[in-house]
Design a protein around this motif. Structure first.
Motif, PDB file in Angstrom:
ATOM      1  N   ILE A  43      18.006 -33.822   5.429  1.00  0.00           N
ATOM      2  CA  ILE A  43      18.547 -33.809   4.068  1.00  0.00           C
ATOM      3  C   ILE A  43      18.968 -35.223   3.701  1.00  0.00           C
ATOM      4  N   SER A 167      24.548 -28.546  -3.664  1.00  0.00           N
ATOM      5  CA  SER A 167      23.808 -28.607  -2.399  1.00  0.00           C
ATOM      6  C   SER A 167      23.603 -27.217  -1.818  1.00  0.00           C
ATOM      7  N   SER A 170      20.922 -25.270  -3.973  1.00  0.00           N
ATOM      8  CA  SER A 170      19.561 -25.785  -3.769  1.00  0.00           C
ATOM      9  C   SER A 170      19.127 -25.739  -2.314  1.00  0.00           C
ATOM     10  N   GLN A 171      20.101 -25.645  -1.405  1.00  0.00           N
ATOM     11  CA  GLN A 171      19.844 -25.764   0.031  1.00  0.00           C
ATOM     12  C   GLN A 171      19.108 -27.069   0.349  1.00  0.00           C
ATOM     13  N   GLY A 172      19.457 -28.092  -0.429  1.00  0.00           N
ATOM     14  CA  GLY A 172      18.915 -29.428  -0.192  1.00  0.00           C
ATOM     15  C   GLY A 172      17.545 -29.686  -0.770  1.00  0.00           C
ATOM     16  N   ASP A 173      16.960 -28.703  -1.425  1.00  0.00           N
ATOM     17  CA  ASP A 173      15.598 -28.832  -1.961  1.00  0.00           C
ATOM     18  C   ASP A 173      15.662 -29.279  -3.422  1.00  0.00           C
ATOM     19  N   LYS A 174      15.253 -30.522  -3.676  1.00  0.00           N
ATOM     20  CA  LYS A 174      15.327 -31.073  -5.026  1.00  0.00           C
ATOM     21  C   LYS A 174      14.216 -30.560  -5.945  1.00  0.00           C
ATOM     22  N   ASN A 175      13.307 -29.768  -5.417  1.00  0.00           N
ATOM     23  CA  ASN A 175      12.266 -29.178  -6.245  1.00  0.00           C
ATOM     24  C   ASN A 175      12.715 -27.874  -6.898  1.00  0.00           C
ATOM     25  N   LYS A 176      13.846 -27.336  -6.467  1.00  0.00           N
ATOM     26  CA  LYS A 176      14.315 -26.076  -7.028  1.00  0.00           C
ATOM     27  C   LYS A 176      14.940 -26.278  -8.403  1.00  0.00           C
ATOM     28  N   PHE A 197      18.620 -33.663  -8.807  1.00  0.00           N
ATOM     29  CA  PHE A 197      18.256 -32.249  -8.891  1.00  0.00           C
ATOM     30  C   PHE A 197      17.844 -31.874 -10.311  1.00  0.00           C
ATOM     31  N   ASP A 238      15.634 -20.944  -9.753  1.00  0.00           N
ATOM     32  CA  ASP A 238      15.718 -20.596  -8.332  1.00  0.00           C
ATOM     33  C   ASP A 238      17.136 -20.200  -7.946  1.00  0.00           C
TER      34      ASP A 238
END
Length: 322
Positions: A43, A167, A170-176, A197, A238
């Protein structure tokens, strides 16, 4: 001994320990111990208010001289580098010895160092009889500038919590795609925007929308803010972040909370809900499942917030056939 790709170090006050561990469980699938975590999960440290550093491990050795040989064999050649010693829990290496070891590391790297504005930082660390070498990525503190946002409410969540909500959602996923449902003055949106994000906000109150837009514009952030009731919003996301009203500027009761949660559940499969009350029964009534939670107490004040990580129940085909 199991091999890991990364070492994360954490920094937080006692009153934030529960929030930090909630975030760690959602980002890494496990809690940090002694403010330290070895993992293969990557991350960006700057998405969290608590992650201080990430060491991307390039070499390990049981013996220090063996580690230096490993670094030398990598034939690293780069300008603008800096070497730093990362002190981990239980490392009793003294300051002068640490400086001496950093010189050893520097002599293994071809190129001109830059101690003021390095383009890359290499680091060594010692933990439980093992030496580590790798690239050190530090937390970026630029988000502290949000303390001076033009508009604020006394009851608004603080920046640490807002950053953590993003965070976790999103669980750290910037595509969400994220939604700040009931954006207030945009505290959550500010933290999402500075970390890159994809977030939108909505609020039923026009003053809240104006305040959020003003704060976003102040920092040149681009994000949509809609004045709408959640039940009239149709875009899918998401995850949605919901900071429920406190009965200060907005009316709040069980029926209203249930309406907000149910409406948000129509827009996202994952909900992060913040409430000053224990609303687990209302969450269950809304037909969503609590998968994680924590209680955050405001430092020095008798004011606490419950944070609920929720997901919509999914019905499998096998279940339907039964």
């Amino acid at each position: 001994m199991r091999q890991y790709n990364h070492i994360y170090t954490f920094k937080y006050d006692t009153h934030n320990s529960g929030l930090c561990q909630l975030e760690a469980r959602q980002l890494f699938g496990e809690e940090a111990r002694q403010k330290l975590l070895f993992t293969n999960v990557w991350i960006d440290p700057s998405i969290s208010p608590f992650v201080k550093n990430r060491l991307d491990i390039m070499a390990t050795a049981d013996d220090y001289e063996q580690l230096i040989d490993c670094i030398r064999q990598k034939n690293i050649c780069t300008d603008g580098f800096k070497a730093e010693y990362l002190v981990l829990e239980g490392d009793a290496t003294g300051y002068n010895e640490r400086l001496s070891k950093l010189k050893d590391v520097g002599y293994c790297i071809e190129g001109d160092p830059d101690y003021v504005t390095p383009t890359i930082i290499y680091s060594i660390a010692y933990y439980q009889d093992t030496w580590y070498f790798g690239e050190l990525v530090k937390h970026n503190t630029d988000w502290f500038k949000h303390k001076n946002k033009p508009v604020s409410f006394s009851s608004a969540i603080n920046m640490d919590i807002a950053k953590t909500l993003v965070s976790i959602a999103s669980q750290g996923d910037k595509n969400k795609r994220l939604l700040d449902a009931g954006c207030g003055v945009g505290t959550v949106m500010l933290e999402a925007c500075i970390s890159g994000f994809n977030i939108e906000g909505c609020d039923i109150h026009w003053k809240a929308c104006v305040s959020t837009r003003k704060n976003l514009a102040h920092y040149n952030y681009m994000a949509n803010v809609y004045r709408t009731d959640l039940k009239d919003h149709s875009t899918q996301y998401d995850a949605a972040i919901i900071d429920l009203p406190y009965n200060l500027f907005s009316h709040s009761d069980d029926d209203n909370s249930l309406h907000i949660i149910r409406s948000a559940a129509e827009l996202a499969t994952r909900l992060i809900i913040v409430s000053t009350l224990d609303i687990k029964a209302i969450i269950n009534q809304a037909g969503i499942k609590v998968v994680d939670a924590c209680l955050v107490e405001k430092k020095g004040k008798k004011f606490a917030r419950n944070i609920w990580v929720c997901e919509k129940e999914t019905v499998t085909l096998a279940t339907e056939l039964v």
